[in-house]
Scaffold this motif. Structure first.
Motif, PDB file in Angstrom:
ATOM      1  N   PRO A 299     -17.226  47.996  50.751  1.00 61.23           N
ATOM      2  CA  PRO A 299     -15.768  47.601  50.103  1.00 61.23           C
ATOM      3  C   PRO A 299     -14.628  47.868  51.091  1.00 61.23           C
ATOM      4  O   PRO A 299     -13.649  47.671  51.108  1.00 61.23           O
ATOM      5  CB  PRO A 299     -15.398  48.352  49.109  1.00 61.23           C
ATOM      6  CG  PRO A 299     -16.902  48.875  48.416  1.00 61.23           C
ATOM      7  CD  PRO A 299     -17.729  49.088  49.498  1.00 61.23           C
ATOM      8  N   VAL A 300     -15.231  48.635  52.221  1.00 62.30           N
ATOM      9  CA  VAL A 300     -14.126  49.388  53.353  1.00 62.30           C
ATOM     10  C   VAL A 300     -14.065  48.186  54.384  1.00 62.30           C
ATOM     11  O   VAL A 300     -15.184  48.075  54.981  1.00 62.30           O
ATOM     12  CB  VAL A 300     -14.447  50.688  54.053  1.00 62.30           C
ATOM     13  CG1 VAL A 300     -13.521  51.142  54.858  1.00 62.30           C
ATOM     14  CG2 VAL A 300     -14.492  51.850  52.587  1.00 62.30           C
TER      15      VAL A 300
ATOM     16  N   ALA B 198     -23.743  63.467  58.294  1.00 60.96           N
ATOM     17  CA  ALA B 198     -23.101  62.243  57.445  1.00 60.96           C
ATOM     18  C   ALA B 198     -24.392  61.796  56.605  1.00 60.96           C
ATOM     19  O   ALA B 198     -24.073  61.019  55.642  1.00 60.96           O
ATOM     20  CB  ALA B 198     -23.362  61.156  58.565  1.00 60.96           C
ATOM     21  N   SER B 199     -25.380  62.501  56.405  1.00 66.16           N
ATOM     22  CA  SER B 199     -26.422  62.055  55.615  1.00 66.16           C
ATOM     23  C   SER B 199     -26.192  62.879  54.033  1.00 66.16           C
ATOM     24  O   SER B 199     -27.060  62.617  53.173  1.00 66.16           O
ATOM     25  CB  SER B 199     -27.933  62.259  56.099  1.00 66.16           C
ATOM     26  OG  SER B 199     -28.125  63.537  56.286  1.00 66.16           O
ATOM     27  N   ASP B 200     -25.190  63.827  54.082  1.00 67.13           N
ATOM     28  CA  ASP B 200     -25.259  64.793  52.967  1.00 67.13           C
ATOM     29  C   ASP B 200     -23.856  64.114  52.179  1.00 67.13           C
ATOM     30  O   ASP B 200     -22.901  64.228  52.687  1.00 67.13           O
ATOM     31  CB  ASP B 200     -24.735  66.164  53.505  1.00 67.13           C
ATOM     32  CG  ASP B 200     -24.570  67.079  52.366  1.00 67.13           C
ATOM     33  OD1 ASP B 200     -24.046  66.619  51.281  1.00 67.13           O
ATOM     34  OD2 ASP B 200     -24.807  68.422  52.446  1.00 67.13           O
ATOM     35  N   ALA B 201     -24.082  63.463  51.120  1.00 71.66           N
ATOM     36  CA  ALA B 201     -23.364  62.717  50.424  1.00 71.66           C
ATOM     37  C   ALA B 201     -21.866  63.606  50.093  1.00 71.66           C
ATOM     38  O   ALA B 201     -20.848  62.850  50.218  1.00 71.66           O
ATOM     39  CB  ALA B 201     -23.946  61.914  49.024  1.00 71.66           C
TER      40      ALA B 201
ATOM     41  N   GLU C  67     -16.354  64.650  51.329  1.00 74.62           N
ATOM     42  CA  GLU C  67     -15.148  65.685  51.351  1.00 74.62           C
ATOM     43  C   GLU C  67     -14.586  65.691  52.885  1.00 74.62           C
ATOM     44  O   GLU C  67     -13.285  65.560  52.986  1.00 74.62           O
ATOM     45  CB  GLU C  67     -15.724  67.168  51.104  1.00 74.62           C
ATOM     46  CG  GLU C  67     -14.615  68.305  51.345  1.00 74.62           C
ATOM     47  CD  GLU C  67     -13.382  68.019  50.431  1.00 74.62           C
ATOM     48  OE1 GLU C  67     -12.476  68.631  50.710  1.00 74.62           O
ATOM     49  OE2 GLU C  67     -13.746  67.445  49.100  1.00 74.62           O
ATOM     50  N   ALA C  68     -15.411  65.316  53.924  1.00 75.78           N
ATOM     51  CA  ALA C  68     -14.682  65.222  55.375  1.00 75.78           C
ATOM     52  C   ALA C  68     -14.058  64.123  55.344  1.00 75.78           C
ATOM     53  O   ALA C  68     -13.194  63.823  56.228  1.00 75.78           O
ATOM     54  CB  ALA C  68     -16.074  65.172  56.285  1.00 75.78           C
ATOM     55  N   LEU C  69     -14.299  62.991  54.708  1.00 78.47           N
ATOM     56  CA  LEU C  69     -13.503  61.476  54.799  1.00 78.47           C
ATOM     57  C   LEU C  69     -12.415  61.498  53.648  1.00 78.47           C
ATOM     58  O   LEU C  69     -11.378  60.750  53.893  1.00 78.47           O
ATOM     59  CB  LEU C  69     -14.689  60.541  54.320  1.00 78.47           C
ATOM     60  CG  LEU C  69     -15.543  60.113  55.294  1.00 78.47           C
ATOM     61  CD1 LEU C  69     -16.532  59.113  54.504  1.00 78.47           C
ATOM     62  CD2 LEU C  69     -14.945  59.233  56.212  1.00 78.47           C
ATOM     63  N   ARG C  70     -12.131  62.415  53.041  1.00 80.53           N
ATOM     64  CA  ARG C  70     -10.795  62.715  52.283  1.00 80.53           C
ATOM     65  C   ARG C  70      -9.603  62.749  53.154  1.00 80.53           C
ATOM     66  O   ARG C  70      -9.485  63.307  54.079  1.00 80.53           O
ATOM     67  CB  ARG C  70     -10.703  64.035  51.614  1.00 80.53           C
ATOM     68  CG  ARG C  70      -9.737  64.154  50.453  1.00 80.53           C
ATOM     69  CD  ARG C  70      -9.561  65.587  49.683  1.00 80.53           C
ATOM     70  NE  ARG C  70     -10.922  65.964  49.015  1.00 80.53           N
ATOM     71  CZ  ARG C  70     -11.281  65.402  47.779  1.00 80.53           C
ATOM     72  NH1 ARG C  70     -10.418  64.749  47.215  1.00 80.53           N
ATOM     73  NH2 ARG C  70     -12.555  65.722  47.244  1.00 80.53           N
ATOM     74  N   GLY C  71      -8.592  61.576  52.706  1.00 80.08           N
ATOM     75  CA  GLY C  71      -7.472  61.336  53.304  1.00 80.08           C
ATOM     76  C   GLY C  71      -7.588  60.659  54.636  1.00 80.08           C
ATOM     77  O   GLY C  71      -6.388  60.781  55.430  1.00 80.08           O
ATOM     78  N   VAL C  72      -8.440  60.269  55.065  1.00 76.81           N
ATOM     79  CA  VAL C  72      -8.740  59.608  56.614  1.00 76.81           C
ATOM     80  C   VAL C  72      -8.303  58.229  56.584  1.00 76.81           C
ATOM     81  O   VAL C  72      -8.796  57.349  55.330  1.00 76.81           O
ATOM     82  CB  VAL C  72     -10.487  59.620  56.958  1.00 76.81           C
ATOM     83  CG1 VAL C  72     -10.628  58.854  57.986  1.00 76.81           C
ATOM     84  CG2 VAL C  72     -10.645  61.137  56.995  1.00 76.81           C
TER      85      VAL C  72
ATOM     86  N   ALA D 178     -15.917  54.376  50.902  1.00 79.15           N
ATOM     87  CA  ALA D 178     -15.231  53.617  49.941  1.00 79.15           C
ATOM     88  C   ALA D 178     -14.558  54.529  48.816  1.00 79.15           C
ATOM     89  O   ALA D 178     -13.649  54.305  48.113  1.00 79.15           O
ATOM     90  CB  ALA D 178     -16.289  52.563  49.167  1.00 79.15           C
ATOM     91  N   ALA D 179     -15.418  55.759  48.243  1.00 86.39           N
ATOM     92  CA  ALA D 179     -14.745  56.602  47.235  1.00 86.39           C
ATOM     93  C   ALA D 179     -13.638  57.222  47.865  1.00 86.39           C
ATOM     94  O   ALA D 179     -12.782  57.409  46.788  1.00 86.39           O
ATOM     95  CB  ALA D 179     -16.010  57.399  46.959  1.00 86.39           C
ATOM     96  N   GLN D 180     -13.581  57.467  48.889  1.00 88.52           N
ATOM     97  CA  GLN D 180     -12.373  58.061  49.365  1.00 88.52           C
ATOM     98  C   GLN D 180     -11.128  57.336  49.836  1.00 88.52           C
ATOM     99  O   GLN D 180     -10.226  57.512  50.384  1.00 88.52           O
ATOM    100  CB  GLN D 180     -12.703  59.062  50.607  1.00 88.52           C
ATOM    101  CG  GLN D 180     -13.560  60.359  50.184  1.00 88.52           C
ATOM    102  CD  GLN D 180     -13.001  61.158  49.399  1.00 88.52           C
ATOM    103  OE1 GLN D 180     -11.981  61.114  49.069  1.00 88.52           O
ATOM    104  NE2 GLN D 180     -14.121  62.005  48.651  1.00 88.52           N
TER     105      GLN D 180
END
Length: 535
Positions: A174-175, A91-94, A99-104, A136-138
């Motif tokens: 923002p989330v 989780a500390s690796d941006a 990538e893991a949060l894509r589509g979540v 937020a980015a995803q």
């Protein structure tokens, strides 16, 4: 970033645990406790106590689940592993967490640094900010965080302050975010339950610090899980923290006395004193209970405050079940039932101890010239391989280590006082092990049914250590018990340590060989002809 694709989710009717499974809502109101409808939920902290229980609840509610782990291999024996997508990420690796949060649709942030080091708060803040920016980015729909309940306008402990800061970082993103603030979580295997249980059972007369008189609002783990799952359905405009607690407000003294009554123990005598600081209290808890001081200290420090819910607004979004939230005594009764039935889904020890080694044994180590010490022994066992395996898989905990119990107890006590786990962590299950399970001061690093059990030491050592227990067959079909103790020393201290303990190996490891052989052969003789030993 590595992925292991899972299959479609199913309802886990076979994995029901009475102290875990949330009670259902009123008829026709399934949506009130989380109707996943195929949405994708990401769960961090899946190797921990709450994360490991949340995954099957989300699956049962109809969510697709993506489990994030730094070492996915430790999850492979979980009963739900075939129903989820597993992602290797920190989780500390941006980049990896983005990538893991894509589509979540909803992301569960269940990460807490328990280290007592001075930098853990800064690490907590950095990791939370990295996760919040990536979410937020995803365009993640919601973040849900389980933090600690704390009083307003009081100076908080370092750990409790860190929990507050993480919640605020996530809420400021923002989330839309839900922060659930809980005090003592009660369930089979939880650190808070184990503290109450062992303090009460082992000390009929207790000298206790004055914080035992502070008021606390404990909550059952099943209600925590119910709130976590239900939080996924909050509307986007909801961005706030909620206090969550059970129906009872008690002192810690009330909790110990209540536990004694539920467990059928004689009334406990308690002598409060004013001299026991949280630091001293955590050492005391570490000596008396299986919970080591590194984990006991943040728990104790939170009890120094009065932690009582100031509101129950969560019920507007996740309605209470018709029968109400689980009370203290019922939560204790159900947790004890799970313990007695050896049916504990996760334990506080599911996650590694802070500072414990996590390096796996290399498959082809390049250590040479005395850098890897090995004590290897092999014995022919007059028993089928599966019978020997059952003995090996049941090692540790109440059964012990099949050799010189006094030496193991003394070494465990020494480790305990030096800040290690000692022998008191025991086992999650007395018969069956999974990769990642704690077994006294060991961690299961590898397990191959009927063949291999590899344990990695988490005790305080000047080096890295493993215990390799194998079931093999020789060329004529006899069952072999092959045992290897491996030690990779660090510096002169490590060299000296191995030299000091080597004279005792024949008694400790040789005794283990003989006694495991005798136990397996006795089990084979007692089993009916043609029967297969069951767990």
């Amino acid at each position: 970033m590595d992925r292991l694709a899972g299959r479609a989710p199913r309802t886990h009717t076979d994995d029901v645990h009475d102290d875990t499974t949330p009670t259902s809502g009123p008829p026709g109101a399934a949506h009130e406790v989380g109707d996943g409808a195929g949405r994708l939920a990401l769960v961090t902290g899946v190797s921990g106590y709450i994360g490991g229980r949340l995954v099957p609840e989300l699956l049962a509610a109809g969510f697709r689940v993506r489990a994030v782990a730094r070492r996915p291999e430790v999850l492979r024996d979980r009963p739900w592993i075939g129903d989820v997508e597993v992602v290797r990420a920190d989780a500390s690796d941006a980049g990896a967490i983005a990538e893991a949060l894509r589509g979540v649709d909803v992301a569960y942030y269940l990460i807490h640094a328990m280290s007592g080091g001075g930098s853990f708060s800064a690490k907590d803040r950095r990791t939370a900010r990295t996760f919040a920016r990536a979410a937020a980015a995803q365009r993640v729909g919601r973040v849900v965080y389980l933090g600690g309940l704390y009083p307003e306008d009081e100076e908080l402990s370092t750990h409790l302050e860190s929990r507050r800061e993480v919640g605020e970082i996530l809420l400021d993103s923002p989330v839309p975010t839900t922060v659930l603030r809980a005090a003592v979580i009660l369930g089979s295997g939880s650190a808070s339950f184990e503290m109450v249980r062992y303090l009460t059972e082992r000390l009929p007369v207790m000298v206790c610090p004055k914080w035992v008189s502070n008021r606390i609002q404990p909550i059952a783990v099943r209600d925590v899980l119910r709130y976590l799952v239900g939080s996924a359905d909050m509307s986007p405009e909801v961005n706030r923290a909620f206090d969550v607690g059970g129906p009872d407000v008690l002192t810690y003294l009330d909790m110990m006395r209540g536990y004694a009554e539920v467990a059928g123990l004689p009334k406990r005598r308690v002598l409060p004193v004013d001299v026991m600081s949280p630091r001293l209290s955590s050492h005391w808890v570490g000596v008396v209970t299986p919970v080591p001081k590194q984990i006991a200290r943040p728990l104790v420090e939170s009890l120094v405050h009065e932690v009582v819910c100031k509101e129950h607004d969560i019920a507007r979004y996740v309605p209470d079940p018709p029968e109400g939230l689980l009370g203290f005594r019922e939560a204790v009764r159900l947790a004890l039932q799970r313990v007695q039935e050896a049916n504990v889904a996760t334990r506080w020890s599911s996650a590694s101890l802070p500072g414990a080694p996590s390096d796996p044994l290399p498959s082809d180590p390049d250590w040479a010239g005395g850098n890897l010490y090995v004590d290897e022994r092999t014995t022919v066992v007059d028993a089928p391989a599966h019978v020997l395996w059952r003995v090996l898989e049941g090692i540790g905990g109440e059964r012990g280590w099949y050799s010189w119990p006094m030496a193991w107890a003394l070494r465990g006590l020494m480790d305990r006082f030096s800040g290690g786990p000692g022998l008191r962590r025991g086992r999650r299950d007395p018969h069956h092990l999974m990769v990642g399970d704690a077994v006294d001061w060991w961690r299961v690093e590898e397990r191959e049914e009927d063949r291999l059990l590899r344990l990695r030491a988490e005790m305080r050592l000047p080096g890295l250590a493993w215990l390799d227990l194998r079931v093999e067959a020789d060329p004529v079909g006899r069952t072999l018990f092959r045992q290897r103790a491996l030690f990779h020393p660090k510096g002169l201290a490590g060299q000296a340590y191995w030299a000091a303990i080597s004279p005792f190996h024949e008694v400790v490891f040789g005794g283990m060989q003989r006694n495991v052989k005798e136990a397996a052969e006795a089990a084979a003789r007692e089993a009916p002809a043609g029967a297969t030993l069951v767990r």
